[in-house]
Design a protein around this motif. Sequence first.
Motif, PDB file in Angstrom:
ATOM      1  N   THR A 138       0.833  -1.201   0.000  1.00 19.32           N
ATOM      2  CA  THR A 138       0.000   0.000   0.000  1.00 19.32           C
ATOM      3  C   THR A 138       0.869   1.254   0.000  1.00 19.32           C
ATOM      4  OG1 THR A 138      -1.578  -1.269   1.309  1.00 19.32           O
ATOM      5  CG2 THR A 138      -1.936   1.092   1.159  1.00 19.32           C
ATOM      6  N   ALA A 139       1.951   1.226   0.781  1.00 18.71           N
ATOM      7  CA  ALA A 139       2.860   2.371   0.846  1.00 18.71           C
ATOM      8  C   ALA A 139       3.484   2.633  -0.529  1.00 18.71           C
ATOM      9  CB  ALA A 139       3.941   2.124   1.892  1.00 18.71           C
ATOM     10  N   HIS A 140       3.895   1.555  -1.222  1.00 15.89           N
ATOM     11  CA  HIS A 140       4.486   1.719  -2.549  1.00 15.89           C
ATOM     12  C   HIS A 140       3.482   2.331  -3.513  1.00 15.89           C
ATOM     13  CE1 HIS A 140       8.485   0.090  -2.351  1.00 15.89           C
ATOM     14  NE2 HIS A 140       8.056  -0.929  -1.607  1.00 15.89           N
ATOM     15  N   TYR A 141       2.245   1.797  -3.463  1.00 12.70           N
ATOM     16  CA  TYR A 141       1.212   2.302  -4.362  1.00 12.70           C
ATOM     17  C   TYR A 141       0.969   3.793  -4.123  1.00 12.70           C
ATOM     18  CZ  TYR A 141      -3.282   2.994  -6.599  1.00 12.70           C
ATOM     19  OH  TYR A 141      -4.296   3.499  -7.373  1.00 12.70           O
ATOM     20  N   ILE A 142       0.882   4.180  -2.836  1.00 14.17           N
ATOM     21  CA  ILE A 142       0.613   5.588  -2.518  1.00 14.17           C
ATOM     22  C   ILE A 142       1.789   6.463  -2.961  1.00 14.17           C
ATOM     23  CG2 ILE A 142       0.285   7.218  -0.613  1.00 14.17           C
ATOM     24  CD1 ILE A 142      -1.301   5.041   0.827  1.00 14.17           C
ATOM     25  N   THR A 143       3.007   5.961  -2.753  1.00 16.01           N
ATOM     26  CA  THR A 143       4.187   6.718  -3.173  1.00 16.01           C
ATOM     27  C   THR A 143       4.135   6.987  -4.678  1.00 16.01           C
ATOM     28  OG1 THR A 143       5.403   5.548  -1.459  1.00 16.01           O
ATOM     29  CG2 THR A 143       6.705   6.779  -3.053  1.00 16.01           C
ATOM     30  N   ASP A 144       3.740   5.956  -5.446  1.00 14.94           N
ATOM     31  CA  ASP A 144       3.611   6.142  -6.900  1.00 14.94           C
ATOM     32  C   ASP A 144       2.564   7.190  -7.227  1.00 14.94           C
ATOM     33  OD1 ASP A 144       5.552   4.298  -7.379  1.00 14.94           O
ATOM     34  OD2 ASP A 144       4.197   2.661  -7.913  1.00 14.94           O
ATOM     35  N   ARG A 145       1.420   7.089  -6.551  1.00 15.54           N
ATOM     36  CA  ARG A 145       0.330   8.036  -6.834  1.00 15.54           C
ATOM     37  C   ARG A 145       0.718   9.461  -6.494  1.00 15.54           C
ATOM     38  NH1 ARG A 145      -5.127   6.370  -6.951  1.00 15.54           N
ATOM     39  NH2 ARG A 145      -5.492   8.610  -7.156  1.00 15.54           N
ATOM     40  N   LEU A 146       1.589   9.631  -5.484  1.00 20.05           N
ATOM     41  CA  LEU A 146       1.972  10.981  -5.053  1.00 20.05           C
ATOM     42  C   LEU A 146       3.214  11.483  -5.772  1.00 20.05           C
ATOM     43  CD1 LEU A 146       1.421  10.697  -1.181  1.00 20.05           C
ATOM     44  CD2 LEU A 146      -0.006  11.920  -2.822  1.00 20.05           C
ATOM     45  N   ALA A 147       3.770  10.659  -6.677  1.00 18.29           N
ATOM     46  CA  ALA A 147       5.067  10.980  -7.283  1.00 18.29           C
ATOM     47  C   ALA A 147       5.047  12.341  -7.978  1.00 18.29           C
ATOM     48  CB  ALA A 147       5.467   9.880  -8.259  1.00 18.29           C
ATOM     49  N   GLY A 148       3.951  12.661  -8.678  1.00 12.79           N
ATOM     50  CA  GLY A 148       3.922  13.902  -9.443  1.00 12.79           C
ATOM     51  C   GLY A 148       3.571  15.129  -8.624  1.00 12.79           C
ATOM     52  N   SER A 149       3.207  14.939  -7.339  1.00 16.06           N
ATOM     53  CA  SER A 149       2.672  16.065  -6.568  1.00 16.06           C
ATOM     54  C   SER A 149       3.759  16.970  -6.001  1.00 16.06           C
ATOM     55  CB  SER A 149       1.821  15.538  -5.407  1.00 16.06           C
ATOM     56  OG  SER A 149       2.657  14.903  -4.452  1.00 16.06           O
ATOM     57  N   GLY A 150       5.005  16.502  -6.016  1.00 17.66           N
ATOM     58  CA  GLY A 150       6.088  17.316  -5.480  1.00 17.66           C
ATOM     59  C   GLY A 150       6.155  17.318  -3.965  1.00 17.66           C
ATOM     60  N   VAL A 151       5.264  16.539  -3.290  1.00 19.68           N
ATOM     61  CA  VAL A 151       5.278  16.494  -1.830  1.00 19.68           C
ATOM     62  C   VAL A 151       6.263  15.411  -1.385  1.00 19.68           C
ATOM     63  CG1 VAL A 151       3.866  16.284   0.237  1.00 19.68           C
ATOM     64  CG2 VAL A 151       2.846  17.086  -1.883  1.00 19.68           C
ATOM     65  N   LYS A 152       7.011  15.710  -0.314  1.00 16.23           N
ATOM     66  CA  LYS A 152       7.951  14.742   0.223  1.00 16.23           C
ATOM     67  C   LYS A 152       7.179  13.585   0.878  1.00 16.23           C
ATOM     68  CE  LYS A 152      11.752  14.820   3.610  1.00 16.23           C
ATOM     69  NZ  LYS A 152      12.310  15.699   4.669  1.00 16.23           N
ATOM     70  N   VAL A 153       7.546  12.346   0.563  1.00 16.38           N
ATOM     71  CA  VAL A 153       6.874  11.184   1.154  1.00 16.38           C
ATOM     72  C   VAL A 153       7.897  10.391   1.972  1.00 16.38           C
ATOM     73  CG1 VAL A 153       5.541   9.091   0.694  1.00 16.38           C
ATOM     74  CG2 VAL A 153       5.292  11.079  -0.800  1.00 16.38           C
ATOM     75  N   THR A 154       7.576  10.108   3.213  1.00 18.70           N
ATOM     76  CA  THR A 154       8.500   9.368   4.089  1.00 18.70           C
ATOM     77  C   THR A 154       7.762   8.199   4.724  1.00 18.70           C
ATOM     78  OG1 THR A 154       7.940  10.819   5.928  1.00 18.70           O
ATOM     79  CG2 THR A 154       9.886  11.411   4.651  1.00 18.70           C
ATOM     80  N   ARG A 155       8.506   7.337   5.409  1.00 20.63           N
ATOM     81  CA  ARG A 155       7.875   6.258   6.176  1.00 20.63           C
ATOM     82  C   ARG A 155       8.478   6.237   7.576  1.00 20.63           C
ATOM     83  NH1 ARG A 155      11.559   2.632   7.156  1.00 20.63           N
ATOM     84  NH2 ARG A 155      13.090   1.966   5.632  1.00 20.63           N
ATOM     85  N   LEU A 156       7.853   5.531   8.504  1.00 25.69           N
ATOM     86  CA  LEU A 156       8.381   5.401   9.863  1.00 25.69           C
ATOM     87  C   LEU A 156       9.702   4.646   9.825  1.00 25.69           C
ATOM     88  CD1 LEU A 156       5.242   4.403  11.990  1.00 25.69           C
ATOM     89  CD2 LEU A 156       6.223   6.663  11.646  1.00 25.69           C
ATOM     90  N   ALA A 157      10.574   4.910  10.807  1.00 22.72           N
ATOM     91  CA  ALA A 157      11.840   4.192  10.901  1.00 22.72           C
ATOM     92  C   ALA A 157      11.594   2.761  11.364  1.00 22.72           C
ATOM     93  CB  ALA A 157      12.761   4.906  11.876  1.00 22.72           C
ATOM     94  N   HIS A 158      12.387   1.833  10.826  1.00 19.00           N
ATOM     95  CA  HIS A 158      12.449   0.489  11.392  1.00 19.00           C
ATOM     96  C   HIS A 158      13.573   0.460  12.408  1.00 19.00           C
ATOM     97  CE1 HIS A 158       9.595  -1.245   8.707  1.00 19.00           C
ATOM     98  NE2 HIS A 158      10.299  -0.965   7.629  1.00 19.00           N
ATOM     99  N   GLY A 159      13.500  -0.400  13.405  1.00 20.94           N
ATOM    100  CA  GLY A 159      14.600  -0.505  14.367  1.00 20.94           C
ATOM    101  C   GLY A 159      14.191  -1.293  15.594  1.00 20.94           C
ATOM    102  N   VAL A 160      15.046  -1.258  16.582  1.00 19.31           N
ATOM    103  CA  VAL A 160      14.815  -1.977  17.828  1.00 19.31           C
ATOM    104  C   VAL A 160      13.740  -1.239  18.625  1.00 19.31           C
ATOM    105  CG1 VAL A 160      15.903  -2.828  19.929  1.00 19.31           C
ATOM    106  CG2 VAL A 160      17.242  -2.647  17.825  1.00 19.31           C
ATOM    107  N   PRO A 161      12.651  -1.909  19.036  1.00 22.03           N
ATOM    108  CA  PRO A 161      11.661  -1.227  19.882  1.00 22.03           C
ATOM    109  C   PRO A 161      12.317  -0.749  21.178  1.00 22.03           C
ATOM    110  CG  PRO A 161      10.845  -3.371  19.164  1.00 22.03           C
ATOM    111  CD  PRO A 161      12.295  -3.305  18.786  1.00 22.03           C
ATOM    112  N   VAL A 162      11.879   0.403  21.685  1.00 23.56           N
ATOM    113  CA  VAL A 162      12.420   0.901  22.952  1.00 23.56           C
ATOM    114  C   VAL A 162      12.063  -0.095  24.050  1.00 23.56           C
ATOM    115  CG1 VAL A 162      12.319   2.774  24.627  1.00 23.56           C
ATOM    116  CG2 VAL A 162      12.224   3.281  22.185  1.00 23.56           C
ATOM    117  N   GLY A 163      13.057  -0.545  24.802  1.00 26.22           N
ATOM    118  CA  GLY A 163      12.818  -1.547  25.823  1.00 26.22           C
ATOM    119  C   GLY A 163      12.921  -2.972  25.294  1.00 26.22           C
TER     120      GLY A 163
END
Lengths: 199, 199
Positions: free
Chosen positions: A153-178
């Motif tokens: 879904t994220a990939h699809y949305i990124t494609d759809r927003l490609a022409g809009s000039g808006v920056k698209v980001t995602r949450l960081a992956h990593g070790v959960p706190v704790g």
Amino acid sequence: MATSGGPEIEQLIQLMARLPGLGPRSARRAVLQLIKKKEALMVPLSAALDRAVDAVRVCEVCGNIDTRSPCGICADPRRAEGGLLIVVEDVSDLWALERAGVGMVKYHVLGGVLSPLDGVGPEDLSIDALVRRAPEFSEIVLAVNATVEGQTTAHYITDRLAGSGVKVTRLAHGVPVGGELDYLDEGTLSQALKARTAI
Amino acid sequence: MATSGGPEIEQLIQLMARLPGLGPRSARRAVLQLIKKKEALMVPLSAALDRAVDAVRVCEVCGNIDTRSPCGICADPRRAEGGLLIVVEDVSDLWALERAGVGMVKYHVLGGVLSPLDGVGPEDLSIDALVRRAPEFSEIVLAVNATVEGQTTAHYITDRLAGSGVKVTRLAHGVPVGGELDYLDEGTLSQALKARTAI
């Protein structure tokens, strides 16, 4: 499976058993508890449900659930447009981010994820509305779940927003706190190493 | 901990979280589910609660919960007096025995067990009423839990019924049907051996 409480009580148990996290046995316990604490719990819960049935609506802007539309978040003047728009799958994710205190952001609830197997296509999600809203913001954060469907879904949305000039980001992956490294999967660990930061 | 849904929704979550088996997180999920399935679940549940608030009463004879008093069991002409009276701690135990199909018996709900530590004495339980009812039956089965408090309560009731001439029994101890010996405690095993029966 009949109980000994008459049809009104039996029906209440069957409805309670349809809530997530409650099965027939725990629904029966819950209803007994309600009946025992009739004045302290059952009467207020009945009144609260009546009020909620009348009051609850879905925000026409972002898809949040509130007692007004636009919702409290969309109507909040401190959450100016031009900032972050966080895209989530579900209202529960929105509430989780709000509890985490992520700041003066706005949200967009997709209402699910793309899932060809379940017959969920782009037209079933609130993606067109997202594309229309996107230009009002400086950055779109795709806070979808880290599942295959979520990432598709994220990939699809990124494609759809490609022409809009808006920056698209995602949450960081990593070790959960704790969290303990030992219990983490390899994918998370390798992502956490790749995205390591200076102390 | 505020959600983003307005006071009506927040209050509903807090009331749901007081049900046994539901914490704050699962109550929030349950309320979201209710809201999403408003017509199919929330509206019927609200109506069922309204009806139950009006209809539910405690049976003045046995302490069962029903929509009438005397309850359906006490009023059932097939459950003639002179038979078995099963004494239980709680309405949930009565319902469990009824689901097990124990037959045309009557019940007496104590409303708890003797527990000096928690300040529960004989006058807090429905024991005087049990002593008054006892002579109408041929046998009193003490189906209290196999806990220390339950057994203390059973002893106390046995003493109180000593002069009535009514036969007093308790449920059998033994291996649960489908249970594995390996997982049973020594007390249960030795009771099961003592009470062994011919095949």
